[in-house]
Write a protein that holds these residues in place. Structure first.
Motif, PDB file in Angstrom:
ATOM      1  N   ALA A 109       4.899   3.386  -4.007  1.00  0.00           N
ATOM      2  CA  ALA A 109       3.747   3.232  -3.114  1.00  0.00           C
ATOM      3  C   ALA A 109       2.976   1.952  -3.408  1.00  0.00           C
ATOM      4  N   GLY A 110       3.132   1.419  -4.612  1.00  0.00           N
ATOM      5  CA  GLY A 110       2.508   0.153  -4.957  1.00  0.00           C
ATOM      6  C   GLY A 110       3.199  -1.039  -4.327  1.00  0.00           C
ATOM      7  N   LEU A 111       4.357  -0.797  -3.738  1.00  0.00           N
ATOM      8  CA  LEU A 111       5.118  -1.846  -3.064  1.00  0.00           C
ATOM      9  C   LEU A 111       5.148  -1.649  -1.560  1.00  0.00           C
ATOM     10  N   GLU A 112       5.153  -0.381  -1.121  1.00  0.00           N
ATOM     11  CA  GLU A 112       5.212  -0.078   0.311  1.00  0.00           C
ATOM     12  C   GLU A 112       4.464   1.227   0.592  1.00  0.00           C
ATOM     13  N   GLY A 113       3.155   1.188   0.376  1.00  0.00           N
ATOM     14  CA  GLY A 113       2.349   2.379   0.571  1.00  0.00           C
ATOM     15  C   GLY A 113       2.386   2.874   2.006  1.00  0.00           C
ATOM     16  N   GLN A 114       2.275   4.183   2.137  1.00  0.00           N
ATOM     17  CA  GLN A 114       2.301   4.812   3.458  1.00  0.00           C
ATOM     18  C   GLN A 114       0.890   4.938   4.031  1.00  0.00           C
ATOM     19  N   VAL A 115       0.825   5.368   5.268  1.00  0.00           N
ATOM     20  CA  VAL A 115      -0.452   5.656   5.901  1.00  0.00           C
ATOM     21  C   VAL A 115      -1.246   6.600   5.004  1.00  0.00           C
ATOM     22  N   GLY A 116      -2.510   6.288   4.789  1.00  0.00           N
ATOM     23  CA  GLY A 116      -3.367   7.118   3.960  1.00  0.00           C
ATOM     24  C   GLY A 116      -3.306   6.820   2.483  1.00  0.00           C
ATOM     25  N   GLN A 117      -2.531   5.804   2.077  1.00  0.00           N
ATOM     26  CA  GLN A 117      -2.362   5.494   0.655  1.00  0.00           C
ATOM     27  C   GLN A 117      -3.017   4.174   0.255  1.00  0.00           C
ATOM     28  N   THR A 118      -4.054   3.755   0.961  1.00  0.00           N
ATOM     29  CA  THR A 118      -4.652   2.464   0.608  1.00  0.00           C
ATOM     30  C   THR A 118      -5.144   2.451  -0.830  1.00  0.00           C
ATOM     31  N   ALA A 119      -5.840   3.495  -1.245  1.00  0.00           N
ATOM     32  CA  ALA A 119      -6.394   3.524  -2.599  1.00  0.00           C
ATOM     33  C   ALA A 119      -5.289   3.675  -3.640  1.00  0.00           C
TER      34      ALA A 119
END
Length: 260
Positions: A151-161
């Protein structure tokens, strides 16, 4: 790196990744500190593994608590291996809610504190502890393995934080390895993909059908011991340094998670 007579610390040692890593470190000969806040689980794991495992209550948001854990480890032997794999709640959600209201900055900061600031805290205090040990014949003193996420490379919707925090862990890896090179300390990060743990509250097959069908090969979710096996390989292989290693079965996160 020979861990005989050495100590190791697993921060987040009662979790799925953490407990699997503790088991492998103990099997490799290291007296291992299980560092966590889940006292019952930590003591139970230490009792199960015997004299080579010690539980230490550790709050990753506190400098004093983390430092005390490393004082415990140093009393057990020179600190050679540290794995930072703690979890935490963290806040999710899209930047804007359905009513157009932005997510409060405080919630973003909470995820950064849990996943990034705590990793930096553990890394810096661990490095100071390892640096106090005598170097091995190879010139190496030890290694710190940190944990990011794909997720630190290609975070999904809702994963900004969460994505920003884990991207920070990835970005920390190379400069930290360069900073610590003069004292013979390596830094390597593992970025796991979708792994099955009991926290899913369902069978592995059910979890795969809901969350893992995009995994390329093998067509299943990752297992905690596969994380632990990689962590132990990093400890053993002195030429692995300053790198982030994806462990994800060739999974690439799409923009939005599959709906269950």
């Amino acid at each position: 790196m020979d861990l005989t007579g050495a100590s190791a610390v697993v921060i987040g040692g009662t979790g799925g990744f953490g407990s699997a890593t503790v088991r492998r470190l103990v099997a490799a000969g290291a007296t291992t500190v299980i560092a966590d806040v889940r006292d019952d689980a930590g003591k139970a794991l230490a009792d199960e593994l015997g004299e080579k495992a010690v539980y230490a209550h550790t709050d990753v948001t506190s400098d004093a608590s983390v430092a005390e854990t490393f004082r415990v480890a140093e009393d057990l032997g020179p600190v050679r291996a540290v794995v930072v794999v703690h979890g935490g709640g963290g806040a999710g959600g899209r930047l804007l809610g359905r009513d157009g209201t932005p997510v409060p900055t405080e919630l973003f900061a909470q995820s950064i504190d849990i996943f990034l600031n705590a990793t930096y805290r553990a890394l810096s205090i661990a490095a100071a502890s390892i640096a106090r040990s005598e170097p091995l014949d190879s010139g190496q003193r030890g290694v710190v393995v940190t944990t990011a996420s794909i997720a630190g490379l290609e975070g999904q919707v809702g994963q900004t934080a969460y994505g920003a925090a884990k991207a920070g862990v990835i970005g920390l890896t190379l400069p930290a390895a360069r900073d610590l090179a003069p004292v013979g300390i390596r830094v390597v990060t593992i970025a796991p993909g979708t792994f099955f743990t009991p926290a899913f509250g369902m069978s592995e097959e059910e979890a795969y059908q809901r969350f893992g069908t995009a995994i390329q090969n093998p067509k299943r979710m990752g297992r905690a011991d596969e994380y632990a096996a990689l962590a132990l390989h990093i400890v053993d292989n002195d030429y692995l340094n300053g790198e982030t290693i994806r462990l994800d079965g060739a999974l690439r996160f799409p923009a939005s998670p599959k709906k269950g």
